[in-house]
Design a protein around this motif. Structure first.
Motif, PDB file in Angstrom:
ATOM      1  N   SER A   1      61.937  21.261  57.877  1.00  0.00           N
ATOM      2  CA  SER A   1      62.677  22.440  57.422  1.00  0.00           C
ATOM      3  C   SER A   1      64.171  22.138  57.510  1.00  0.00           C
ATOM      4  N   PRO A   2      64.760  21.657  56.408  1.00  0.00           N
ATOM      5  CA  PRO A   2      66.179  21.289  56.447  1.00  0.00           C
ATOM      6  C   PRO A   2      67.082  22.514  56.378  1.00  0.00           C
ATOM      7  N   GLN A   3      68.197  22.436  57.063  1.00  0.00           N
ATOM      8  CA  GLN A   3      69.185  23.505  57.020  1.00  0.00           C
ATOM      9  C   GLN A   3      70.450  22.990  56.344  1.00  0.00           C
ATOM     10  N   GLY A   4      71.071  23.848  55.542  1.00  0.00           N
ATOM     11  CA  GLY A   4      72.296  23.446  54.859  1.00  0.00           C
ATOM     12  C   GLY A   4      72.048  22.717  53.558  1.00  0.00           C
ATOM     13  N   VAL A   5      70.944  23.050  52.859  1.00  0.00           N
ATOM     14  CA  VAL A   5      70.602  22.392  51.601  1.00  0.00           C
ATOM     15  C   VAL A   5      70.530  23.444  50.503  1.00  0.00           C
ATOM     16  N   SER A   6      71.067  23.113  49.343  1.00  0.00           N
ATOM     17  CA  SER A   6      70.965  23.989  48.178  1.00  0.00           C
ATOM     18  C   SER A   6      70.713  23.125  46.951  1.00  0.00           C
ATOM     19  N   SER A   7      70.459  23.783  45.809  1.00  0.00           N
ATOM     20  CA  SER A   7      70.160  23.052  44.581  1.00  0.00           C
ATOM     21  C   SER A   7      70.664  23.845  43.399  1.00  0.00           C
ATOM     22  N   SER A   8      71.042  23.126  42.344  1.00  0.00           N
ATOM     23  CA  SER A   8      71.513  23.790  41.129  1.00  0.00           C
ATOM     24  C   SER A   8      70.368  24.164  40.199  1.00  0.00           C
ATOM     25  N   ASN A   9      69.152  23.633  40.441  1.00  0.00           N
ATOM     26  CA  ASN A   9      68.051  24.007  39.562  1.00  0.00           C
ATOM     27  C   ASN A   9      67.536  25.406  39.936  1.00  0.00           C
ATOM     28  N   PRO A  10      66.796  26.044  39.063  1.00  0.00           N
ATOM     29  CA  PRO A  10      66.425  27.456  39.315  1.00  0.00           C
ATOM     30  C   PRO A  10      65.351  27.661  40.364  1.00  0.00           C
ATOM     31  N   TYR A  11      64.770  26.580  40.904  1.00  0.00           N
ATOM     32  CA  TYR A  11      63.614  26.702  41.770  1.00  0.00           C
ATOM     33  C   TYR A  11      63.884  26.361  43.240  1.00  0.00           C
ATOM     34  N   ASP A  12      64.539  25.250  43.477  1.00  0.00           N
ATOM     35  CA  ASP A  12      64.551  24.679  44.822  1.00  0.00           C
ATOM     36  C   ASP A  12      65.641  25.255  45.722  1.00  0.00           C
ATOM     37  N   PHE A  13      65.305  25.389  47.006  1.00  0.00           N
ATOM     38  CA  PHE A  13      66.251  25.662  48.087  1.00  0.00           C
ATOM     39  C   PHE A  13      67.097  26.918  47.842  1.00  0.00           C
ATOM     40  N   LYS A  14      66.403  28.000  47.543  1.00  0.00           N
ATOM     41  CA  LYS A  14      67.084  29.268  47.279  1.00  0.00           C
ATOM     42  C   LYS A  14      67.126  30.177  48.510  1.00  0.00           C
ATOM     43  N   ASN A  15      66.340  29.873  49.526  1.00  0.00           N
ATOM     44  CA  ASN A  15      66.363  30.688  50.740  1.00  0.00           C
ATOM     45  C   ASN A  15      67.498  30.241  51.653  1.00  0.00           C
ATOM     46  N   VAL A  16      67.786  31.057  52.663  1.00  0.00           N
ATOM     47  CA  VAL A  16      68.829  30.665  53.608  1.00  0.00           C
ATOM     48  C   VAL A  16      68.487  29.297  54.194  1.00  0.00           C
ATOM     49  N   PHE A  17      67.221  29.052  54.506  1.00  0.00           N
ATOM     50  CA  PHE A  17      66.697  27.737  54.870  1.00  0.00           C
ATOM     51  C   PHE A  17      65.333  27.584  54.202  1.00  0.00           C
ATOM     52  N   SER A  18      65.024  26.374  53.784  1.00  0.00           N
ATOM     53  CA  SER A  18      63.787  26.130  53.055  1.00  0.00           C
ATOM     54  C   SER A  18      62.946  25.080  53.765  1.00  0.00           C
ATOM     55  N   VAL A  19      61.797  24.775  53.177  1.00  0.00           N
ATOM     56  CA  VAL A  19      60.870  23.772  53.707  1.00  0.00           C
ATOM     57  C   VAL A  19      60.650  22.722  52.632  1.00  0.00           C
ATOM     58  N   THR A  20      60.527  21.469  53.050  1.00  0.00           N
ATOM     59  CA  THR A  20      60.319  20.406  52.090  1.00  0.00           C
ATOM     60  C   THR A  20      59.444  19.319  52.693  1.00  0.00           C
ATOM     61  N   TYR A  21      58.996  18.398  51.845  1.00  0.00           N
ATOM     62  CA  TYR A  21      58.204  17.274  52.349  1.00  0.00           C
ATOM     63  C   TYR A  21      58.424  16.049  51.481  1.00  0.00           C
TER      64      TYR A  21
ATOM     65  N   SER B   1      59.044  11.562  45.175  1.00  0.00           N
ATOM     66  CA  SER B   1      60.031  12.630  45.022  1.00  0.00           C
ATOM     67  C   SER B   1      59.883  13.671  46.119  1.00  0.00           C
ATOM     68  N   ILE B   2      61.016  14.203  46.550  1.00  0.00           N
ATOM     69  CA  ILE B   2      60.980  15.272  47.544  1.00  0.00           C
ATOM     70  C   ILE B   2      60.498  16.556  46.874  1.00  0.00           C
ATOM     71  N   ARG B   3      59.706  17.346  47.609  1.00  0.00           N
ATOM     72  CA  ARG B   3      59.109  18.541  47.020  1.00  0.00           C
ATOM     73  C   ARG B   3      59.170  19.715  47.995  1.00  0.00           C
ATOM     74  N   GLN B   4      59.064  20.916  47.416  1.00  0.00           N
ATOM     75  CA  GLN B   4      58.905  22.135  48.205  1.00  0.00           C
ATOM     76  C   GLN B   4      57.459  22.594  48.133  1.00  0.00           C
ATOM     77  N   PRO B   5      56.850  22.961  49.273  1.00  0.00           N
ATOM     78  CA  PRO B   5      55.486  23.482  49.211  1.00  0.00           C
ATOM     79  C   PRO B   5      55.414  24.940  48.793  1.00  0.00           C
ATOM     80  N   ASP B   6      56.490  25.699  49.038  1.00  0.00           N
ATOM     81  CA  ASP B   6      56.450  27.149  48.843  1.00  0.00           C
ATOM     82  C   ASP B   6      57.735  27.606  48.165  1.00  0.00           C
ATOM     83  N   TYR B   7      57.582  28.501  47.188  1.00  0.00           N
ATOM     84  CA  TYR B   7      58.729  29.006  46.438  1.00  0.00           C
ATOM     85  C   TYR B   7      58.941  30.507  46.634  1.00  0.00           C
ATOM     86  N   GLY B   8      58.414  31.063  47.702  1.00  0.00           N
ATOM     87  CA  GLY B   8      58.616  32.478  47.972  1.00  0.00           C
ATOM     88  C   GLY B   8      59.873  32.733  48.780  1.00  0.00           C
TER      89      GLY B   8
END
Length: 484
Positions: A241-261, A279-286
């Motif tokens: 669960s990385p902290q301090g990550v964001s993305s310009s695409n419409p899907y990834d890393f939109k929460n205050v902190f997200s989860v990745t693998y 490739s790095i991925r997100q398991p959950d987009y909620g």
């Protein structure tokens, strides 16, 4: 309102211990919680106070053991305990109460997260001891305790001190490979980068510091929390669960902190590299999915629980003196570089009699499972009440959107009111689990999920657009612990 109320908590109030809370206060908190129609029926949630990370997950003594972070003083982050439940079937639970207490100098300000392994006739529970000095500087150490078959827990003390990282050094996860023990710890390096740190031991008492596992994401946020490393279906998986990550695409890393693998072929313990990294991925987009942890059961299944919640965000349930719940347990597999999730088959025992419908259903229960097979371009699912409050799950040819901008109670607006996920194929089985105020949606064949809290007063109807035939199952309650 909820956020303002929590801001008024002093440090001293947050860090009170369980024994400092009167029976009257506990009774009042439980009474307020019992009045909350948003409290779940088939998700694990606290009787009062705050639940966050799942901890110490293991299969031991013919039972699944589930611990979680618990702040008993109220729905705030403060003095942390490990709370303990066990189950043989994920339906009937035994409530063991607070299991690991902050009662030593090195964990005087909280027993923080960690994992577990099983050895012989004991479960070994690894955790971070959180101590604050007189200047409120954090002094973290990695510690462990043992639990015997009678459920008795004995602390064994500190096994790793923090000699290399900032005060952000926590959440040990241990596994055994042959005769060797390995541990990953979430950390912030001295140049303020997040990392998954590897340690090696042959006796559990002396641990060799191997350093950060090298990936192509060595400059990826300022802290990696709740690391998990495991091998599954011939692949190596780094989950964190990385902290301090964001993305310009419409899907990834939109929460205050997200989860990745990250999925790779293996970690080379000599070069400390994740070989064959994909490739790095997100398991959950909620909106609400954090701090997942996995374990292997007696059937060889890799099972995941996550915290349905996020740091730094208060949900409307805080006014009812509780916050946070665990996700449904999910079985994992690796498929084409994706970590595929499916709700455990045991949960099917909670389903009531199926109701097939098209259009709008006046719900007999607000705890239900919905299944529908689709091969059309556009459709939507709506959950709402008679005055127009609702959440919507909308599907187009290219993406899924979860919209909670029209709920009865809006919160965390600064992080947005919609979440999107890519649609990977036209043909889909959509599985939706709703439990009063939480929704878990399985999409893309389980390659992604969308997990979120939602708040609608007097929720009454479920609407599926077009003429799709949908199957609705009311869901029964778990038994054995803090449920209405």
């Amino acid at each position: 309102m909820a956020r303002e109320a929590k801001k008024n908590w002093t440090v001293g109030q947050r860090y009170r211990r369980l024994e400092d809370i009167s029976h009257t206060q506990i009774t009042e908190m439980m009474e307020k919680r019992s009045l909350d129609n948003g409290y779940p029926n088939y998700h694990i949630a606290p009787a009062f106070g705050l639940l966050n990370d799942p901890n110490g997950l293991c299969y031991f003594n013919s039972e699944h053991h589930i611990f979680y972070q618990w702040t008993p003083v109220g729905p705030v982050h403060g003095m942390k305990y490990w709370y303990h439940l066990s189950t043989k079937d994920f339906i009937h639970f035994t409530d063991h109460g607070a299991a690991i207490h902050p009662d030593q100098d090195h964990d005087s300000h909280g027993v923080y997260s960690g994992g577990a392994i099983v050895e012989n006739d004991k479960a070994l529970l690894f955790f971070t001891g959180n101590k604050r000095d007189e200047n409120w500087k954090r002094i973290p150490t990695q510690c462990y305790a043992t639990m015997n078959t009678a459920g008795e827990i004995e602390k064994k003390g500190i096994i790793i001190e923090n000699d290399h990282y900032t005060e952000h050094f926590r959440d040990p996860k241990v596994w055994k490979q042959g005769d060797d023990y390995y541990m990953v710890v979430g950390a912030q390096t001295q140049d303020l980068k997040g990392a998954m740190i590897l340690y090696h031991s042959q006796d559990l008492s002396k641990w060799e510091h191997k350093g950060p596992i090298k990936t192509t994401h060595n400059d990826f946020g300022y802290m990696w929390e709740c690391p998990d490393f495991f091998e599954l279906d011939g692949q190596a998986v780094m989950l964190f669960s990385p902290q301090g990550v964001s993305s310009s695409n419409p899907y990834d890393f939109k929460n205050v902190f997200s989860v990745t693998y990250l999925v790779g072929d293996r970690v080379n313990f000599s070069s400390m590299e994740l070989e064959g990294e994909q490739s790095i991925r997100q398991p959950d987009y909620g909106f609400d999915f954090y701090a997942p942890q996995t374990y292997v059961d007696d059937k060889g299944r890799r099972i995941l629980y996550a915290w349905v919640g996020l740091p730094e965000i208060d949900t409307p349930s805080v006014k009812h003196e509780w916050a946070g719940m665990l996700s449904l347990p999910r079985e994992l597999r690796i498929e084409n570089g994706f970590m595929v999730q499916k709700a455990l088959e045991e949960l099917e025992a909670l389903r009531g009699e199926a109701i097939e419908f098209t259009g709008t259903l006046q719900q007999p229960s607000n705890s239900f499972y919905l299944s529908l097979d689709i091969d059309i371009v556009e459709f939507s699912i709506e959950l709402g009440n008679s005055v127009g409050d609702k959440i919507e799950f909308k599907v187009t040819e290219d993406e899924f959107t979860l919209d909670r901008s029209q709920m009865s109670e809006i919160y965390a607006e600064e992080f947005g009111l919609t979440r999107k996920a890519p649609r990977l194929s036209l043909t889909q089985q959509i599985e939706v689990y709703v439990d009063q105020s939480v929704i878990e949606i399985f999409i893309n064949g389980g390659k992604h999920t969308m997990t979120s809290r939602f708040f609608i007063d007097d929720l009454s109807y479920l609407k599926v657009s077009t003429s799709l035939k949908s199957t609705y199952y009311p869901m029964k309650s778990l038994s054995g612990f803090n449920l209405k």
